[in-house]
Design a protein around this motif. Structure first.
Motif, short mmCIF file in Angstrom:
data_model
loop_
_atom_site.label_atom_id
_atom_site.label_comp_id
_atom_site.label_asym_id
_atom_site.label_seq_id
_atom_site.Cartn_x
_atom_site.Cartn_y
_atom_site.Cartn_z
N PHE A 63 0.85 -1.19 0.00
CA PHE A 63 0.00 0.00 0.00
C PHE A 63 0.89 1.24 0.00
CE2 PHE A 63 -2.79 3.30 1.76
CZ PHE A 63 -3.91 3.12 0.94
N PRO A 64 0.58 2.25 -0.87
CA PRO A 64 1.54 3.34 -1.08
C PRO A 64 1.41 4.54 -0.15
CG PRO A 64 -0.21 3.46 -2.70
CD PRO A 64 -0.52 2.26 -1.84
N ALA A 65 0.47 4.58 0.78
CA ALA A 65 0.23 5.83 1.52
C ALA A 65 0.08 5.59 3.02
CB ALA A 65 -1.03 6.50 0.96
N THR A 66 0.03 6.71 3.75
CA THR A 66 -0.14 6.68 5.20
C THR A 66 -1.59 6.43 5.57
OG1 THR A 66 1.75 8.12 5.59
CG2 THR A 66 0.04 8.12 7.29
N LEU A 67 -2.50 7.04 4.81
CA LEU A 67 -3.93 6.92 5.07
C LEU A 67 -4.62 6.12 3.99
CD1 LEU A 67 -4.79 10.68 5.84
CD2 LEU A 67 -4.25 8.89 7.51
N CYS A 68 -5.69 5.45 4.35
CA CYS A 68 -6.67 5.01 3.35
C CYS A 68 -7.75 6.09 3.34
CB CYS A 68 -7.29 3.68 3.74
SG CYS A 68 -6.12 2.31 3.77
N VAL A 69 -7.98 6.70 2.19
CA VAL A 69 -8.99 7.76 2.07
C VAL A 69 -10.04 7.31 1.07
CG1 VAL A 69 -9.40 10.20 1.57
CG2 VAL A 69 -7.23 9.50 2.60
N SER A 70 -11.23 7.04 1.56
CA SER A 70 -12.27 6.42 0.74
C SER A 70 -13.49 7.34 0.73
CB SER A 70 -12.63 5.05 1.29
OG SER A 70 -11.44 4.30 1.54
N VAL A 71 -13.86 7.84 -0.45
CA VAL A 71 -14.89 8.88 -0.57
C VAL A 71 -16.19 8.30 -1.12
CG1 VAL A 71 -15.42 11.13 -1.61
CG2 VAL A 71 -13.08 10.60 -0.95
N ASN A 72 -17.30 8.65 -0.50
CA ASN A 72 -18.66 8.30 -0.96
C ASN A 72 -18.83 6.80 -1.15
OD1 ASN A 72 -19.28 11.00 -0.77
ND2 ASN A 72 -18.74 11.43 -2.89
N GLN A 84 -7.63 13.40 -6.12
CA GLN A 84 -8.79 13.14 -5.27
C GLN A 84 -9.10 14.43 -4.49
OE1 GLN A 84 -7.89 10.84 -1.74
NE2 GLN A 84 -9.55 9.41 -2.14
N ILE A 85 -9.97 15.26 -5.08
CA ILE A 85 -10.29 16.56 -4.47
C ILE A 85 -11.65 16.46 -3.78
CG2 ILE A 85 -10.63 19.03 -4.91
CD1 ILE A 85 -7.85 18.23 -5.71
N PHE A 86 -11.70 16.88 -2.53
CA PHE A 86 -12.95 16.76 -1.76
C PHE A 86 -13.92 17.88 -2.14
CE2 PHE A 86 -9.58 15.30 1.32
CZ PHE A 86 -9.74 13.96 1.01
N SER A 87 -15.21 17.54 -2.15
CA SER A 87 -16.27 18.51 -2.46
C SER A 87 -17.28 18.52 -1.33
CB SER A 87 -17.02 18.10 -3.74
OG SER A 87 -16.12 17.88 -4.78
N GLU A 88 -18.00 19.66 -1.23
CA GLU A 88 -19.11 19.75 -0.28
C GLU A 88 -20.09 18.61 -0.55
OE1 GLU A 88 -20.58 23.30 1.10
OE2 GLU A 88 -21.97 22.05 2.27
N GLY A 89 -20.56 17.96 0.50
CA GLY A 89 -21.51 16.86 0.35
C GLY A 89 -20.86 15.50 0.32
N ASP A 90 -19.52 15.47 0.26
CA ASP A 90 -18.81 14.18 0.28
C ASP A 90 -18.82 13.57 1.69
OD1 ASP A 90 -18.07 14.23 -2.37
OD2 ASP A 90 -16.00 14.89 -2.00
N VAL A 91 -18.79 12.26 1.75
CA VAL A 91 -18.42 11.59 3.00
C VAL A 91 -17.05 10.98 2.78
CG1 VAL A 91 -20.67 11.22 4.04
CG2 VAL A 91 -19.84 9.56 2.39
N VAL A 92 -16.14 11.32 3.68
CA VAL A 92 -14.73 10.96 3.52
C VAL A 92 -14.33 10.04 4.67
CG1 VAL A 92 -12.37 11.85 3.35
CG2 VAL A 92 -14.29 13.22 2.47
N SER A 93 -14.05 8.79 4.34
CA SER A 93 -13.63 7.84 5.36
C SER A 93 -12.10 7.79 5.39
CB SER A 93 -14.25 6.48 5.03
OG SER A 93 -13.43 5.45 5.50
N SER A 230 -20.95 4.53 1.49
CA SER A 230 -20.60 3.58 2.53
C SER A 230 -19.93 4.34 3.68
CB SER A 230 -19.63 2.55 1.96
OG SER A 230 -19.35 1.55 2.91
N ALA A 231 -20.01 3.78 4.88
CA ALA A 231 -19.39 4.41 6.05
C ALA A 231 -18.53 3.38 6.78
CB ALA A 231 -20.45 4.96 6.99
#
Ligand code: MG
Ligand code: MG
Length: 275
Positions: A63-72, A84-93, A230-231
């Motif tokens: 795995f290449p990163a420090t975080l797993c960032v999973s959107v919507n 991977q740019i965050f937008s209003e209304g996103d759920v970011v895990s 998903s959450a």
């Protein structure tokens, strides 16, 4: 084989977990529309290394990163990137791991960015409550199946959401993933008995729609088949002195489960003094 931990080892795991919790606290303050996954990943890595620790996921299985960032509709294992740019209304895990003095810490949190759809907000609340209902099952004499049953019963039967079957919680220690596996589904009274010194990550992954998921072309990112959100919430917990101890929270947390006929809920009280 389950490796039970000594009180000293549990304190070392707590130190790693509290650093992970600090990462989530920082992200909660910084996360906003327009930022990239890579931006929060860099911040997380800096914070972890500044504390003399090592990112737990970077290089794990490649795995290449420090975080797993999973959107919507991404469930888990999303790879943070500049694109991977965050937008209003996103759920970011955001899932994070750290290694300090040879022991892992592991925790995840799903953030709502501004106004999100009401049904998605309900998904987040139900997933978080399901996590605490699972944690409340960590008492001497219970079994692994009791944790999964509590999570599945609340999320699936009471709320009609999809409980992901393909990924599960796990033991935590000198390895990120130790025995036992901790599914978010199951039957009461089944599986390994919970004993003093057990340290596990409990991590419900709950879908707004159906439970089916698939792995993306990058070989990592897991997403829902039906493209609905998903959450994911995760704590590392220990069974210590006959009680559950949430290692990845800097506040003591007391849980009171209430059963009203067929409906169950859990009251979560944060105990004021830091551990
Ligand atoms: Mg995790
Ligand atoms: Mg985990």
């Amino acid at each position: 084989m389950i490796i039970y931990k000594t009180p000293e080892e549990i304190e070392l795991i707590r130190s790693s977990c509290l650093l992970v919790s600090k990462v989530h606290e920082m992200i909660a303050q910084e996360l906003r529309p327009g930022l990239s996954g890579m931006h929060i990943d860099r911040m997380a890595e800096t914070l972890i290394r500044d504390h003399g620790a090592v990112p737990g996921f970077k290089g794990y299985g490649g795995f290449p990163a420090t975080l797993c960032v999973s959107v919507n509709e991404q469930v888990v294992h999303g790879i943070p990137s500049e694109k991977q740019i965050f937008s209003e209304g996103d759920v970011v895990s955001v899932d994070c791991g750290a290694i300090l003095e040879g022991f892992y810490g592991d925790a995840a949190y799903t953030f709502a960015l501004g106004d999100i759809a009401p049904e998605t907000m309900e998904l987040l609340e139900v997933t978080k409550t399901a996590l605490y209902l699972g944690i409340a099952e960590v008492v001497p004499g219970n079994r692994i199946g009791d944790i999964g049953f509590a999570i599945q019963d609340y999320a699936e039967r009471q709320h009609g959401f999809g409980v992901v079957r393909d990924l599960v919680g796990h033991g935590v220690g000198r390895s990120l993933h130790e025995d036992p596996q901790v599914p978010n589904f199951g039957k009461r009274g089944r599986g390994a008995k919970l004993q003093e010194g057990l340290v596990i990550a409990i991590e419900p992954m709950i879908n707004l729609g159906k439970k089916e998921v698939f792995t993306g072309k990058d070989g990592w990112t897991i997403s829902t088949r039906d493209k609905l959100p998903s959450a994911h919430y995760e704590h590392t917990v220990a069974l210590k002195e006959g009680k559950v101890d949430i290692l990845s929270s800097f506040l003591g947390i007391e849980l009171a489960v209430e059963q009203n006929n067929w409906l169950q809920t859990v009251r979560v009280r944060e105990v004021e003094q830091a551990k």
